[in-house]
Scaffold this motif. Structure first.
Motif, PDB file in Angstrom:
ATOM      1  N   THR A  15       0.826  -1.203   0.000  1.00 27.75           N
ATOM      2  CA  THR A  15       0.000   0.000   0.000  1.00 27.75           C
ATOM      3  C   THR A  15       0.862   1.255   0.000  1.00 27.75           C
TER       4      THR A  15
ATOM      5  N   LEU B 244      -8.744   2.685  -1.887  1.00 31.63           N
ATOM      6  CA  LEU B 244      -8.680   1.845  -0.688  1.00 31.63           C
ATOM      7  C   LEU B 244      -9.854   0.883  -0.544  1.00 31.63           C
TER       8      LEU B 244
ATOM      9  N   ALA C 165      -1.434   3.756   3.452  1.00 31.00           N
ATOM     10  CA  ALA C 165      -2.086   4.897   2.824  1.00 31.00           C
ATOM     11  C   ALA C 165      -1.660   6.203   3.490  1.00 31.00           C
TER      12      ALA C 165
ATOM     13  N   ALA D  90      -6.776   5.649   8.881  1.00 28.41           N
ATOM     14  CA  ALA D  90      -7.554   5.987   7.688  1.00 28.41           C
ATOM     15  C   ALA D  90      -8.023   7.444   7.736  1.00 28.41           C
TER      16      ALA D  90
ATOM     17  N   LEU E 104      -2.915  -1.710   5.783  1.00 27.79           N
ATOM     18  CA  LEU E 104      -3.422  -1.030   4.591  1.00 27.79           C
ATOM     19  C   LEU E 104      -3.531   0.471   4.831  1.00 27.79           C
ATOM     20  N   PHE E 105      -4.127   0.858   5.933  1.00 26.95           N
ATOM     21  CA  PHE E 105      -4.331   2.280   6.201  1.00 26.95           C
ATOM     22  C   PHE E 105      -3.040   2.963   6.656  1.00 26.95           C
TER      23      PHE E 105
END
Length: 323
Positions: free
Chosen positions: A94, A126, A186, A308, A182-183
């Motif tokens: 990511t 996302l 990001a 996020a 993942l976040f």
């Protein structure tokens, strides 16, 4: 130039990240197959070998399928480590490829000029990965959990439920950590806007989060206390350790001097001098498995939500004039 809508972006993302989707599919199929084999034929072969081993006479030659035992053990260890590596792989991909590289090469800025706002761009980037990561990691965790329970009581070298790699690989904490990865990727991508820097920051963030959860885990639920005689070498109770030590007659807790049982006269004199009368052991038994898993998962998901939110906030602030 025509506006770039979210569905168009999704199709473009699938084409752009087709290699990553292919690798993710291969990982799920390969690792899932290994876990299924551990659940079925490999476990059966290892259990049969252990039965042969238990049936051996105390003296004389002992014939049993040691290769089956070692094969199960080694594949179990490798598969467990592979499941635990998923959150780090998600964070690295990511930060480096999904977000960081797009901003570094300015392809994201091109999308923003085609009718897609930066926040909608990030949301589109996302949404699909979050669904795939949750479903794929959840499948691996379910397979690992079922595989371990299938071996319980059948395989002499099977890991205990509170073995840290086994505990994490077979529970929802790993799914929550994958989403956090993942976040985190990001957030690192939109903050640093450089693929390699975002990759490193995201991986470090997942490692730090996991370390924090591991340190906090014993204290997320009220433990039980086992009390045992000083004639035992160790306090009773198997599970996630919280604390151990000595108890005095008036209930005062003393640290464990690591001497041993009172069978050793030197230890007996030491305990008499301290006024100790028994061992105590605060720990989490098997019945605390799900409370610990779910509480820790909720904490990690809360951190993932904050990451996020931070990613969207940074994106909105840095592109305020483009929105």
């Amino acid at each position: 130039m025509s506006a770039l809508t979210a569905p168009h972006l999704n199709r473009w993302l699938i084409r752009l990240h087709r290699p990553a989707l292919f690798v993710w599919t291969v990982v799920l199929l390969g690792l899932g197959s290994a876990l299924m084999c551990l659940w079925g034929p490999l476990a059966d072969a290892s259990a049969e070998a252990w039965q042969q081993h238990y049936a051996c006479a105390p003296t004389g030659p002992c014939l049993y399928d040691q290769a089956a035992i070692l094969r199960y053990k080694h594949i179990y260890d490798y598969a467990t480590m592979a499941v635990l590596a998923v959150p780090f792989l998600v964070a690295a991909w990511t930060g480096a490829a999904l977000i960081g590289r797009e901003l570094e090469q300015r392809t994201a800025q091109l999308a923003w000029t085609q009718g897609l706002t930066p926040t909608r761009w990030l949301l589109s980037k996302l949404t699909l990965p979050a669904a795939l990561v949750t479903a794929g990691t959840g499948l691996l965790v379910l397979l690992h959990h079922g595989m371990w329970w299938a071996s319980e009581g059948r395989i002499g070298s099977a890991k205990s439920w509170y073995d840290p790699p086994t505990f994490y690989a077979g529970g929802p904490i790993t799914v929550a950590l994958a989403l956090a990865g993942l976040f985190a990727g990001a957030f690192a991508g939109v903050l640093l806007r450089r693929s390699l820097a975002a990759l490193g920051a995201a991986v470090v963030a997942v490692g730090a989060l996991w370390a924090g959860v591991h340190q906090a885990l014993p204290h997320l639920w009220t433990p039980v206390t086992g009390v045992s005689s000083l004639e035992s070498d160790l306090p009773v109770g198997n599970g996630v350790d919280v604390s151990t030590g000595l108890l005095t007659a008036d209930g005062e807790r003393l640290p464990d001097p690591f001497c041993g049982s009172t069978i050793n006269p030197q230890c007996e004199r030491l305990y008499d001098r301290l006024g100790a009368v028994s061992w105590y052991h605060d720990y989490h038994p098997l019945s605390h498995y799900w409370p610990l898993q779910l509480t820790a998962s909720a904490i990690v998901l809360a951190v993932a939500a904050l990451l996020a939110l931070a990613a969207f906030r940074v994106t909105a602030v840095r592109t305020r004039g483009l929105s």
